[in-house]
Design a protein around this motif. Structure first.
Motif, PDB file in Angstrom:
ATOM      1  N   GLN A 211      13.664  51.563  26.356  1.00 27.87           N
ATOM      2  CA  GLN A 211      12.516  51.149  25.544  1.00 27.87           C
ATOM      3  C   GLN A 211      11.404  52.193  25.600  1.00 27.87           C
ATOM      4  OE1 GLN A 211      10.715  47.484  26.791  1.00 27.87           O
ATOM      5  NE2 GLN A 211       8.921  47.768  25.487  1.00 27.87           N
ATOM      6  N   TRP A 212      11.129  52.719  26.783  1.00 29.20           N
ATOM      7  CA  TRP A 212      10.095  53.750  26.913  1.00 29.20           C
ATOM      8  C   TRP A 212      10.452  54.972  26.077  1.00 29.20           C
ATOM      9  CZ3 TRP A 212       9.637  53.976  33.003  1.00 29.20           C
ATOM     10  CH2 TRP A 212       9.194  52.716  33.474  1.00 29.20           C
ATOM     11  N   ARG A 213      11.709  55.375  26.180  1.00 28.71           N
ATOM     12  CA  ARG A 213      12.130  56.573  25.425  1.00 28.71           C
ATOM     13  C   ARG A 213      12.033  56.338  23.927  1.00 28.71           C
ATOM     14  NH1 ARG A 213      14.794  61.251  26.637  1.00 28.71           N
ATOM     15  NH2 ARG A 213      15.202  60.645  28.807  1.00 28.71           N
ATOM     16  N   ALA A 214      12.420  55.159  23.483  1.00 28.75           N
ATOM     17  CA  ALA A 214      12.398  54.859  22.048  1.00 28.75           C
ATOM     18  C   ALA A 214      10.969  54.793  21.496  1.00 28.75           C
ATOM     19  CB  ALA A 214      13.124  53.539  21.797  1.00 28.75           C
ATOM     20  N   ARG A 215      10.040  54.261  22.264  1.00 32.63           N
ATOM     21  CA  ARG A 215       8.663  54.136  21.746  1.00 32.63           C
ATOM     22  C   ARG A 215       7.890  55.445  21.839  1.00 32.63           C
ATOM     23  NH1 ARG A 215       6.191  50.534  26.816  1.00 32.63           N
ATOM     24  NH2 ARG A 215       5.685  52.334  28.136  1.00 32.63           N
ATOM     25  N   GLY A 216       8.333  56.360  22.687  1.00 32.71           N
ATOM     26  CA  GLY A 216       7.720  57.684  22.750  1.00 32.71           C
ATOM     27  C   GLY A 216       6.461  57.793  23.580  1.00 32.71           C
ATOM     28  N   TRP A 217       6.248  56.800  24.484  1.00 31.79           N
ATOM     29  CA  TRP A 217       5.109  56.885  25.407  1.00 31.79           C
ATOM     30  C   TRP A 217       5.351  55.989  26.608  1.00 31.79           C
ATOM     31  CZ3 TRP A 217       2.580  52.226  26.272  1.00 31.79           C
ATOM     32  CH2 TRP A 217       2.751  51.221  25.296  1.00 31.79           C
TER      33      TRP A 217
END
Length: 217
Positions: A211-217
């Protein structure tokens, strides 16, 4: 009382007793920075992680036991406001990763990935985690009688990685290093201590990595 890691600016420290090391966490204002005093039970030697602010409170915490070193996790000012005064009054060595050394107010010894910072009979491994700043580091203590303990500065928090100012290249470096150098190497029970706010474990945060990687922050 058992250690939770919950501290507030101006409030009392939280103390965690490990088999060979005592970890004391203190929050200093005005930005709710965490400072960590590590004390070897065998030798009494002490090391401070981030002389963030409020030098008188930090010096009171250090007490008469002396201070061997101050490790600065990265070059952002809110993590070193008290560094010059603490070093001047204790004679401690100042340590920082080479890539962030130019951002400090005093000369400091340069650290590199894989270096060891001694705390008496104990030792912390320096892990270079790029992205939040070029020279951000985490410090790993492998407790021979328990779980690993990781001091992450502003590179890893409960709920996500550190701020990269919406720069996709910096975020990519940070999420890669956090995943490869921390989550891929260390077990779920690893307890981590961030530069602000509450502690967590790698196991509690691991499911959120995609999820962190997908949202970009």
């Amino acid at each position: 009382m058992s250690y939770t890691g919950d501290v507030t600016a101006g409030g009392p420290p939280a103390v965690r007793e490990l088999d060979r090391l005592t970890v004391t966490k203190l929050s200093v204002g005005p930005m709710d920075n965490n400072a960590y005093l590590l004390r070897c039970k065998g030798t009494g030697e002490q090391v401070l992680v981030d002389a963030a602010n409020e030098a008188p409170r930090l010096l009171d915490l250090i007490g008469d036991g002396g201070l061997a070193a101050v490790v600065t996790t990265h070059r952002h000012m809110d993590h070193w406001v008290a560094l010059e005064e603490v070093v001047a009054k204790t004679g401690a060595r100042a340590l920082v990763h080479a890539d962030d050394a130019e951002g400090l107010p005093i000369e400091a010894e340069r650290l590199a990935d894989g270096d060891t910072v001694p705390v008496g009979d104990c030792a912390m491994e320096v892990i270079h985690v790029r992205g939040h700043t070029p020279g951000s580091i985490a410090l790993l203590y492998r407790d021979p009688a328990g779980t690993p303990h990781l001091f992450t500065g502003d590179s890893l928090f409960p709920g996500g990685v550190g701020n990269t100012d919406q720069d996709p290249e910096r975020f990519g470096r940070l999420i890669d290093d956090v995943e490869q150098k921390l989550f891929d190497r260390l077990p779920d029970e690893t307890w981590f201590y961030p530069g602000h706010g509450k502690d967590s474990t790698l196991g509690a945060e691991r499911p959120s990595l995609p999820q962190w990687r997908a949202r970009g922050w």
